[in-house]
Design a protein around this motif. Structure first.
Motif, PDB file in Angstrom:
ATOM      1  N   GLU A   1      26.939  36.395  38.542  1.00  0.00           N
ATOM      2  CA  GLU A   1      25.451  36.248  38.466  1.00  0.00           C
ATOM      3  C   GLU A   1      25.179  37.712  38.775  1.00  0.00           C
ATOM      4  OE1 GLU A   1      24.383  32.510  39.075  1.00  0.00           O
ATOM      5  OE2 GLU A   1      25.412  31.685  37.149  1.00  0.00           O
ATOM      6  N   LEU A   2      25.570  37.708  40.119  1.00  0.00           N
ATOM      7  CA  LEU A   2      25.183  39.015  41.077  1.00  0.00           C
ATOM      8  C   LEU A   2      25.597  40.382  40.337  1.00  0.00           C
ATOM      9  CD1 LEU A   2      26.456  38.301  44.517  1.00  0.00           C
ATOM     10  CD2 LEU A   2      24.336  37.441  43.076  1.00  0.00           C
ATOM     11  N   GLY A   3      25.466  40.097  39.319  1.00  0.00           N
ATOM     12  CA  GLY A   3      26.059  41.076  38.182  1.00  0.00           C
ATOM     13  C   GLY A   3      26.890  41.889  38.912  1.00  0.00           C
ATOM     14  N   LEU A   4      28.262  41.269  38.755  1.00  0.00           N
ATOM     15  CA  LEU A   4      29.472  41.772  39.551  1.00  0.00           C
ATOM     16  C   LEU A   4      30.514  41.786  38.206  1.00  0.00           C
ATOM     17  CD1 LEU A   4      29.599  40.864  43.361  1.00  0.00           C
ATOM     18  CD2 LEU A   4      28.910  42.964  42.179  1.00  0.00           C
ATOM     19  N   VAL A   5      31.029  42.373  37.327  1.00  0.00           N
ATOM     20  CA  VAL A   5      31.986  42.070  36.301  1.00  0.00           C
ATOM     21  C   VAL A   5      33.351  41.597  36.537  1.00  0.00           C
ATOM     22  CG1 VAL A   5      30.613  43.972  34.807  1.00  0.00           C
ATOM     23  CG2 VAL A   5      32.747  44.674  36.771  1.00  0.00           C
ATOM     24  N   GLN A   6      33.896  41.317  36.044  1.00  0.00           N
ATOM     25  CA  GLN A   6      35.179  40.388  36.272  1.00  0.00           C
ATOM     26  C   GLN A   6      36.007  41.518  37.014  1.00  0.00           C
ATOM     27  OE1 GLN A   6      36.329  38.049  33.204  1.00  0.00           O
ATOM     28  NE2 GLN A   6      38.878  37.933  34.470  1.00  0.00           N
ATOM     29  N   SER A   7      36.341  42.327  36.285  1.00  0.00           N
ATOM     30  CA  SER A   7      37.068  43.512  37.024  1.00  0.00           C
ATOM     31  C   SER A   7      36.440  43.750  38.580  1.00  0.00           C
ATOM     32  CB  SER A   7      37.337  44.945  36.844  1.00  0.00           C
ATOM     33  OG  SER A   7      35.745  45.237  36.547  1.00  0.00           O
ATOM     34  N   PHE A   8      35.555  44.302  39.514  1.00  0.00           N
ATOM     35  CA  PHE A   8      35.066  43.903  40.035  1.00  0.00           C
ATOM     36  C   PHE A   8      35.876  42.691  41.460  1.00  0.00           C
ATOM     37  CE2 PHE A   8      32.448  44.138  43.529  1.00  0.00           C
ATOM     38  CZ  PHE A   8      32.436  45.463  44.540  1.00  0.00           C
ATOM     39  N   MET A   9      35.145  41.918  40.804  1.00  0.00           N
ATOM     40  CA  MET A   9      35.175  40.451  41.254  1.00  0.00           C
ATOM     41  C   MET A   9      37.038  40.438  41.567  1.00  0.00           C
ATOM     42  SD  MET A   9      32.921  38.643  41.903  1.00  0.00           S
ATOM     43  CE  MET A   9      33.959  37.287  42.573  1.00  0.00           C
ATOM     44  N   MET A  10      37.792  40.669  40.591  1.00  0.00           N
ATOM     45  CA  MET A  10      39.109  40.192  40.995  1.00  0.00           C
ATOM     46  C   MET A  10      40.682  41.150  42.012  1.00  0.00           C
ATOM     47  SD  MET A  10      40.610  40.860  36.662  1.00  0.00           S
ATOM     48  CE  MET A  10      42.047  41.209  37.687  1.00  0.00           C
ATOM     49  N   LYS A  11      38.852  42.616  42.682  1.00  0.00           N
ATOM     50  CA  LYS A  11      39.544  42.694  43.797  1.00  0.00           C
ATOM     51  C   LYS A  11      38.444  42.671  45.224  1.00  0.00           C
ATOM     52  CE  LYS A  11      41.048  48.219  42.743  1.00  0.00           C
ATOM     53  NZ  LYS A  11      40.570  49.373  42.979  1.00  0.00           N
ATOM     54  N   LEU A  12      37.471  42.818  44.956  1.00  0.00           N
ATOM     55  CA  LEU A  12      36.510  41.837  45.871  1.00  0.00           C
ATOM     56  C   LEU A  12      37.519  40.217  46.596  1.00  0.00           C
ATOM     57  CD1 LEU A  12      34.162  42.298  47.195  1.00  0.00           C
ATOM     58  CD2 LEU A  12      33.083  40.579  46.040  1.00  0.00           C
ATOM     59  N   VAL A  13      37.527  39.780  45.167  1.00  0.00           N
ATOM     60  CA  VAL A  13      38.469  38.601  46.169  1.00  0.00           C
ATOM     61  C   VAL A  13      39.573  38.529  46.534  1.00  0.00           C
ATOM     62  CG1 VAL A  13      39.318  35.902  45.267  1.00  0.00           C
ATOM     63  CG2 VAL A  13      37.627  36.472  44.028  1.00  0.00           C
ATOM     64  N   VAL A  14      40.623  39.935  45.890  1.00  0.00           N
ATOM     65  CA  VAL A  14      41.469  39.962  47.364  1.00  0.00           C
ATOM     66  C   VAL A  14      41.290  40.664  48.773  1.00  0.00           C
ATOM     67  CG1 VAL A  14      43.994  40.936  46.957  1.00  0.00           C
ATOM     68  CG2 VAL A  14      43.208  39.832  45.046  1.00  0.00           C
ATOM     69  N   CYS A  15      40.126  41.704  48.340  1.00  0.00           N
ATOM     70  CA  CYS A  15      39.757  42.056  49.590  1.00  0.00           C
ATOM     71  C   CYS A  15      39.280  41.102  50.284  1.00  0.00           C
ATOM     72  CB  CYS A  15      38.886  42.814  49.034  1.00  0.00           C
ATOM     73  SG  CYS A  15      39.515  44.502  47.990  1.00  0.00           S
ATOM     74  N   SER A  16      38.559  40.662  50.180  1.00  0.00           N
ATOM     75  CA  SER A  16      37.564  40.138  50.681  1.00  0.00           C
ATOM     76  C   SER A  16      37.828  38.129  50.478  1.00  0.00           C
ATOM     77  CB  SER A  16      36.484  39.559  50.985  1.00  0.00           C
ATOM     78  OG  SER A  16      36.139  41.576  51.267  1.00  0.00           O
ATOM     79  N   PRO A  17      38.809  37.619  50.131  1.00  0.00           N
ATOM     80  CA  PRO A  17      38.773  35.596  50.046  1.00  0.00           C
ATOM     81  C   PRO A  17      38.034  35.021  50.518  1.00  0.00           C
ATOM     82  CG  PRO A  17      40.940  36.256  51.071  1.00  0.00           C
ATOM     83  CD  PRO A  17      39.889  37.673  51.237  1.00  0.00           C
ATOM     84  N   TYR A  18      37.576  35.479  52.102  1.00  0.00           N
ATOM     85  CA  TYR A  18      36.049  34.174  52.594  1.00  0.00           C
ATOM     86  C   TYR A  18      35.428  34.355  51.816  1.00  0.00           C
ATOM     87  CZ  TYR A  18      33.891  38.372  54.529  1.00  0.00           C
ATOM     88  OH  TYR A  18      33.119  39.361  54.520  1.00  0.00           O
ATOM     89  N   LEU A  19      33.963  35.274  50.546  1.00  0.00           N
ATOM     90  CA  LEU A  19      33.989  35.258  50.188  1.00  0.00           C
ATOM     91  C   LEU A  19      33.649  33.710  49.847  1.00  0.00           C
ATOM     92  CD1 LEU A  19      33.308  38.806  48.936  1.00  0.00           C
ATOM     93  CD2 LEU A  19      32.332  37.330  50.771  1.00  0.00           C
ATOM     94  N   LEU A  20      34.872  32.965  49.049  1.00  0.00           N
ATOM     95  CA  LEU A  20      34.859  32.011  48.490  1.00  0.00           C
ATOM     96  C   LEU A  20      34.699  30.594  48.697  1.00  0.00           C
ATOM     97  CD1 LEU A  20      38.093  32.641  46.157  1.00  0.00           C
ATOM     98  CD2 LEU A  20      35.519  33.357  45.227  1.00  0.00           C
TER      99      LEU A  20
ATOM    100  N   ILE B   1      43.576  37.799  38.099  1.00  0.00           N
ATOM    101  CA  ILE B   1      43.714  37.925  39.912  1.00  0.00           C
ATOM    102  C   ILE B   1      45.993  37.580  39.535  1.00  0.00           C
ATOM    103  CG2 ILE B   1      44.317  37.650  42.386  1.00  0.00           C
ATOM    104  CD1 ILE B   1      41.748  36.282  42.245  1.00  0.00           C
ATOM    105  N   ALA B   2      46.614  38.926  39.628  1.00  0.00           N
ATOM    106  CA  ALA B   2      48.175  39.395  39.704  1.00  0.00           C
ATOM    107  C   ALA B   2      48.785  37.743  40.614  1.00  0.00           C
ATOM    108  CB  ALA B   2      48.363  40.364  41.093  1.00  0.00           C
ATOM    109  N   ARG B   3      49.544  37.237  40.621  1.00  0.00           N
ATOM    110  CA  ARG B   3      50.327  36.238  41.383  1.00  0.00           C
ATOM    111  C   ARG B   3      50.651  36.660  42.937  1.00  0.00           C
ATOM    112  NH1 ARG B   3      51.860  31.608  37.955  1.00  0.00           N
ATOM    113  NH2 ARG B   3      51.226  32.260  35.398  1.00  0.00           N
ATOM    114  N   SER B   4      51.395  37.710  42.477  1.00  0.00           N
ATOM    115  CA  SER B   4      51.618  38.532  44.091  1.00  0.00           C
ATOM    116  C   SER B   4      50.240  38.612  45.093  1.00  0.00           C
ATOM    117  CB  SER B   4      52.509  39.890  44.094  1.00  0.00           C
ATOM    118  OG  SER B   4      51.674  40.652  43.088  1.00  0.00           O
ATOM    119  N   LYS B   5      49.606  38.460  44.631  1.00  0.00           N
ATOM    120  CA  LYS B   5      47.839  38.599  45.638  1.00  0.00           C
ATOM    121  C   LYS B   5      47.334  37.499  46.077  1.00  0.00           C
ATOM    122  CE  LYS B   5      47.163  43.345  43.391  1.00  0.00           C
ATOM    123  NZ  LYS B   5      46.941  44.170  42.490  1.00  0.00           N
TER     124      LYS B   5
END
Length: 567
Positions: A197-216, A165-169
């Motif tokens: 483990e839900l079948g999500l690749v890392q590139s998808f997760m990188m965007k997902l975490v920035v879009c929806s931080p509350y998921l963590l 994940i980019a530092r600026s994000k």
């Protein structure tokens, strides 16, 4: 920069670049020499510091280098972190420059200042993560100044950096899910793996975490899991969603879940819902869910049902949802500005939402000039054919509307000649003066009398004898014929012998008949009168000859008149 500082940075560069395919060591070291060599620069652009002093690019780079040396050498912060903080915290750097003499050696001035004035390291740190001062000021720890005092913050920060994940994000994640940066060692890594483990690749997760931080936060989000289950069940390719996730937006997966359930409850089968989402991924994943709810509420106010609204999405055009919604809103403002009645606007929005959302209309004033028409005429044209709005969009050439009088004259002329009511074109001018009204309505009024049971030939003769018949609306003609047949008891064929009946109001006919029947009931000797004679007499003559023939006649006449006309 001190010799010790250069030596320490030199060691880091050597360990990371020597013997690799990256930038050669000599080139890397030249960067530091360039920073200290004002002669290298030719740009004269000047930047204002907070105290109003002018800072040129060379001085700014010297200041960044001094800050880097302080963070890395003096404070022992990792080089990559220190480098990012020094280069990506412009507001903090301006504050720092405002506190030193920029006319002297900038690097030396800042180094000297920092030796005696330790900084709050969280300020340049948060700013380097992409946060503005107004965003990070409320987030600054009250009892800490040095990053090393918050080892969990740095640990979780490095986990996200190492994840890609980019530092600026990361600043967005910190702002929306601060507690993530307080997780113990290894916890954040496990949470990321749980989603993978839900079948999500890392590139998808990188965007997902920035879009929806509350998921963590907490366990794996239940609403997100349900959305994935629905999408996979409907045959939607999850990998296709990645390109439509906007890292600048914040996604609430519970809202998306509620929307998908709404479509399912509205009657969408799996194939329809899957096809809708696959064809219009942007609608659901480009920060448009809230706008979809706004659109649904907008259309519900115009009387559309949920089934109608959901069906509309099956035929949704290939365009950005924001543009569609903007067009729809613009159409409403347009119709309102030309003073179209509220119920008429509702009718058009219920019947043509997709067409309205696809049209970016010109401004009303522009169309008034191009069409040579006032608001009333524009409303009539739209009501007659709403599809005309497609011709009034931005960038189109708008044709002037035809002259109504000329159009009506042509229609009346054609009508009269086609039916043989006028057999000589030279007599048209005289006939048009007699046949008043809109030419567009003549044919439907003619057909109305034919449908009542009179032959076309007889209707033509009726119109020749009494042209005023066509000056009445279809509804009025139907009402008068119904009254003649069902209330008075005459056959419809009576109109052939007395076409002028249609020129009298039903109240007049009813009043005359009621008065005439009352006189007969009183035993008054009155002559037998036909309907033609009874209603053709003027009011004055009828009152003198019949009403006044009985002492109570005027009283009964007034009572009947009030009763009948009140109805």
């Amino acid at each position: 920069m001190t010799h010790f500082g250069k030596f320490k940075i030199f060691n880091w560069v050597s360990s990371n670049f020597v013997g690799s395919n990256k930038t050669p060591l000599s080139s890397m070291m030249s960067l530091f020499n360039i920073a200290e060599s004002p002669m290298f620069y030719r740009t004269k652009r000047i930047v204002q510091a907070e105290n109003g002093q002018s800072i040129n690019p060379v001085s700014r780079i010297a200041a960044q280098t001094a800050l880097l040396e302080y963070l890395y050498v003096t404070r022992n912060i990792q080089f990559t972190d220190a480098d990012n903080m020094s280069k990506n915290s412009p507001h903090f750097l301006e504050k720092l420059l405002a506190k030193v003499d920029i006319d002297a050696d900038i690097g030396h001035s800042i180094t000297r200042f920092l030796c005696f004035h330790p900084i709050n390291e969280f300020e340049p740190f948060f700013e380097s993560l992409g946060l503005k001062p107004r965003d990070y000021n409320p987030l600054l720890p009250r009892d800490l100044m040095f990053l090393c005092d918050d080892d969990l913050l740095l640990e979780n920060y490095h986990v996200l950096c190492n994840y890609g994940i980019a530092r600026s994000k990361i600043g967005k994640i910190y702002k929306e899910a601060t507690e993530v940066f307080g997780y113990d060692y290894g916890v954040l890594v496990l949470k990321l793996k749980a989603y993978e483990e839900l079948g999500l690749v890392q590139s998808f997760m990188m965007k997902l975490v920035v879009c929806s931080p509350y998921l963590l936060i907490g366990e794996v989000n239940a609403d997100f899991i349900k959305v994935l289950e629905i999408l996979r069940k409907e045959g939607v390719d999850i990998s296709g969603i990645e390109e439509h996730l906007s890292e600048k937006s914040s996604y609430d997966w519970s809202k998306l879940l509620a929307l998908l359930n709404l479509f399912r409850h509205a009657g969408y089968n799996e194939k329809q819902l899957g096809g809708l989402i696959s064809q219009h991924l942007a609608i659901f994943f480009e920060d448009s869910v809230d706008r979809i709810y706004l659109l649904i509420g907008f259309l519900l106010k115009f009387g559309s049902t949920m089934n109608q609204i959901c069906s509309m999405f099956l035929w949704f055009p290939q365009m950005e949802f924001e543009e569609f919604f903007s067009n729809l809103r613009h159409c409403f403002l347009f119709l309102n500005e030309i003073q179209m009645e509220a119920h008429e606007i509702q009718s058009i929005f219920r019947s043509h939402p997709l067409m309205l959302g696809s049209c970016r209309l010109k401004k009303p004033n522009t169309l008034r000039l191009a069409l040579h028409a006032a608001e009333k005429r524009m409303c009539e044209v739209i009501q007659e054919s709403p599809q005309v709005l497609k011709k009034w969009v931005m960038g189109s050439k708008v044709k002037r509307l035809p002259n109504l009088r000329l159009k009506s004259r042509k229609l009346k002329t054609k009508f009269l000649l086609d039916l043989g009511i006028v057999d000589n074109s030279n007599k048209i001018g005289k006939a048009l003066k007699v046949f008043r009204g809109s030419g567009e309505k003549f044919q439907e009024r003619f057909d109305c009398i034919v449908e009542a049971g009179v032959s076309r030939k007889d209707v033509c003769e009726m119109i020749k004898a009494s042209p005023q018949i066509l000056g009445q609306s279809k509804d009025v003609l139907e009402m008068k014929i119904d009254f003649l047949v069902n209330k008075v008891g005459y056959p419809v064929s009576y109109l052939v012998t007395f076409p002028s009946y249609l020129n009298f109001t039903t109240q007049r006919v009813e009043l005359r008949l009621a008065m005439y029947n009352w006189l007969k009931d009183q035993g008054k000797s009155v002559p037998m009168l036909s309907l033609r004679s009874l209603i053709s007499l003027s009011d004055k003559k009828f009152i003198n000859e019949y009403v006044n023939s009985h002492p109570r006649g005027p009283e009964i006449w007034q009572n009947l008149k009030k009763e009948i006309y009140a109805e």
